[in-house]
Design a protein around this motif. Sequence first.
Motif, PDB file in Angstrom:
ATOM      1  N   SER A 156       0.824  -1.201   0.000  1.00 45.59           N
ATOM      2  CA  SER A 156       0.000   0.000   0.000  1.00 45.59           C
ATOM      3  C   SER A 156       0.863   1.258   0.000  1.00 45.59           C
ATOM      4  O   SER A 156       0.600   2.223  -0.727  1.00 45.59           O
ATOM      5  CB  SER A 156      -0.938  -0.001   1.204  1.00 45.59           C
ATOM      6  N   ALA A 157       1.920   1.259   0.816  1.00 47.88           N
ATOM      7  CA  ALA A 157       2.816   2.417   0.875  1.00 47.88           C
ATOM      8  C   ALA A 157       3.499   2.641  -0.465  1.00 47.88           C
ATOM      9  O   ALA A 157       3.659   3.783  -0.919  1.00 47.88           O
ATOM     10  CB  ALA A 157       3.846   2.211   1.982  1.00 47.88           C
ATOM     11  N   PHE A 158       3.899   1.559  -1.118  1.00 45.85           N
ATOM     12  CA  PHE A 158       4.528   1.662  -2.436  1.00 45.85           C
ATOM     13  C   PHE A 158       3.572   2.305  -3.443  1.00 45.85           C
ATOM     14  O   PHE A 158       3.938   3.226  -4.176  1.00 45.85           O
ATOM     15  CB  PHE A 158       4.944   0.263  -2.910  1.00 45.85           C
ATOM     16  N   ARG A 159       2.330   1.863  -3.441  1.00 47.03           N
ATOM     17  CA  ARG A 159       1.363   2.430  -4.390  1.00 47.03           C
ATOM     18  C   ARG A 159       1.111   3.906  -4.123  1.00 47.03           C
ATOM     19  O   ARG A 159       0.937   4.702  -5.035  1.00 47.03           O
ATOM     20  CB  ARG A 159       0.035   1.671  -4.296  1.00 47.03           C
ATOM     21  N   GLY A 160       1.082   4.256  -2.851  1.00 50.95           N
ATOM     22  CA  GLY A 160       0.762   5.629  -2.496  1.00 50.95           C
ATOM     23  C   GLY A 160       1.804   6.634  -2.934  1.00 50.95           C
ATOM     24  O   GLY A 160       1.499   7.818  -3.082  1.00 50.95           O
ATOM     25  N   ARG A 161       3.048   6.175  -3.168  1.00 54.12           N
ATOM     26  CA  ARG A 161       4.106   7.133  -3.513  1.00 54.12           C
ATOM     27  C   ARG A 161       4.606   7.011  -4.951  1.00 54.12           C
ATOM     28  O   ARG A 161       5.399   7.840  -5.391  1.00 54.12           O
ATOM     29  CB  ARG A 161       5.287   6.968  -2.566  1.00 54.12           C
ATOM     30  N   ARG A 162       4.135   6.004  -5.716  1.00 56.54           N
ATOM     31  CA  ARG A 162       4.733   5.825  -7.041  1.00 56.54           C
ATOM     32  C   ARG A 162       4.110   6.704  -8.112  1.00 56.54           C
ATOM     33  O   ARG A 162       4.678   6.882  -9.188  1.00 56.54           O
ATOM     34  CB  ARG A 162       4.645   4.369  -7.484  1.00 56.54           C
ATOM     35  N   GLY A 163       2.902   7.243  -7.862  1.00 58.76           N
ATOM     36  CA  GLY A 163       2.296   8.143  -8.839  1.00 58.76           C
ATOM     37  C   GLY A 163       1.654   7.451 -10.021  1.00 58.76           C
ATOM     38  O   GLY A 163       1.549   8.039 -11.099  1.00 58.76           O
ATOM     39  N   GLY A 164       1.196   6.227  -9.847  1.00 64.52           N
ATOM     40  CA  GLY A 164       0.493   5.515 -10.914  1.00 64.52           C
ATOM     41  C   GLY A 164       1.389   4.562 -11.675  1.00 64.52           C
ATOM     42  O   GLY A 164       2.610   4.677 -11.680  1.00 64.52           O
TER      43      GLY A 164
END
Length: 498
Positions: free
Chosen positions: A55-63
């Motif tokens: 979840s943290a990875f998705r929140g910061r990758r920008g799509g």
Amino acid sequence: MTQAPVPPGLVEAFWEYERALMDDDVATLDRLFAPGPTTIRGDADGLLVGHDQISAFRGRRGGAPRRRIVQTHVQTVDDDHALVVAVTELERGGRGQQTQLWLRTADGWRVSAAHVSTPAPALDTRVWRVVGDPLVPATGSGPLDGESVAVKDVYAVRGQRIGAGNPAWLAQAREEPVTARAVELLLEAGAAVRGIARTDEFAWSLAGTNAHYGAPPNPRAPGRVPGGSSSGSASAVSLGHASIGLGTDTGGSIRVPAAYQGLHGIRTTHDLVSSYAVLPLARTFDTVGWLTRDAGLLQRVGEVLLPPGPRNPAAELVSVPGLLALAEPDVGETVDRFAAEHGAMRESWDLAALPAWLRAFQTVQAREAWQDRGAWLAPRLDELGTDVRGRFEAAAQVDEESADAARRVVAEARSTIRDLVGDRVVVLPSASSVAPLLGTGLQSVREATLTLTCLAGLAGLPAVSVPVTARSGLPTGVCLLAGAGRDRDLLQLAIDLA
């Protein structure tokens, strides 16, 4: 989807996931991944374990990259489990593949494991500014035959420009008429230059998160910063793109990426290795350094770059609890254990002046950085990333009177630190923490790390970072700090301790 029978509701869940992925709908993606610590997601950058990490990875990758599904296949395992393999076609070109293990829960189908592959870029511009096959071939033969070098983008390479991590600087840079002496020596010893690697802007950072080109990946700690400012050189070595990362170390720019990425690295004694044709940051503290994946190659590079000199193989190890306490507990405990296992004696130092030493280090660094770059940067500060811009804006306010006062403190610190180190080797953390997560606040980590790394800078001493693993399972570094000119001794000690 192919292969029947497909469990009811799976197709709908799959396409809901795909739509959410293309819309960067993080909430829906979180819901469609199974909760708990055993859910996994992997790609070329590494493995994420646990729903929270994903979840943290998705929140910061920008799509995710834009793509369309061109083929899917379902293999039903049982009533509650199914494997879905999808072939994807990326909007930018090329095909990829994703494999998902879906689990039926009371709340519907959820992904419990996923692996994603996409076409590798021809050039990872986060790591490299320019590469070749090689970019510059070896000019001689010797102990580095067959090795490849990632050259930090502050070294002159004849016919190339110095970009210094900033597009505006690169745009006005000339083609260099000469090659930096350190690069020449590597070429003469049989190594080839693989390419010119990214750096933080003007080498003034410890994070490696360049605002213009992005953060080079950290394969040993996915989703975390690579460490700067020799970030591109470090990542190139860690990724296996090159075997030697040539960098610089002013306040920790070799030792920090070495610690964050599980590499060996050395910051050399100040002025011992030629810095000819290297773009300076702060000449009082700048040093040549390099990174490798093993201690043996680190030493072989030293045989090429370091001048001959007397050897003192004796290595009385000393650890200072006050320095260990400056690191976060998992790092401090790891370095303390390493020191104890190798027979280091504990020694108490009076560190009351350390905050003042750090301030003096930062003041002199800022003054010298502005003296070299201020005239060019003054009308262009808005072309810098936020963090580096803030440092140069502060540097512009340092006057000569303040700098002179700081230089006096630096001179006192230099004498004191050299006396404390003496003929021993001090064991301390290479960085105050493991690599922070991308997208997190880095200022407090930076200050804590600089408090440790400034010791070598203030005293002009050599320091080698040896990779170890913290309790968390993440890489960190043990720093071996010795007296001036004992670079070769430290390189041999790194081999002995390994």
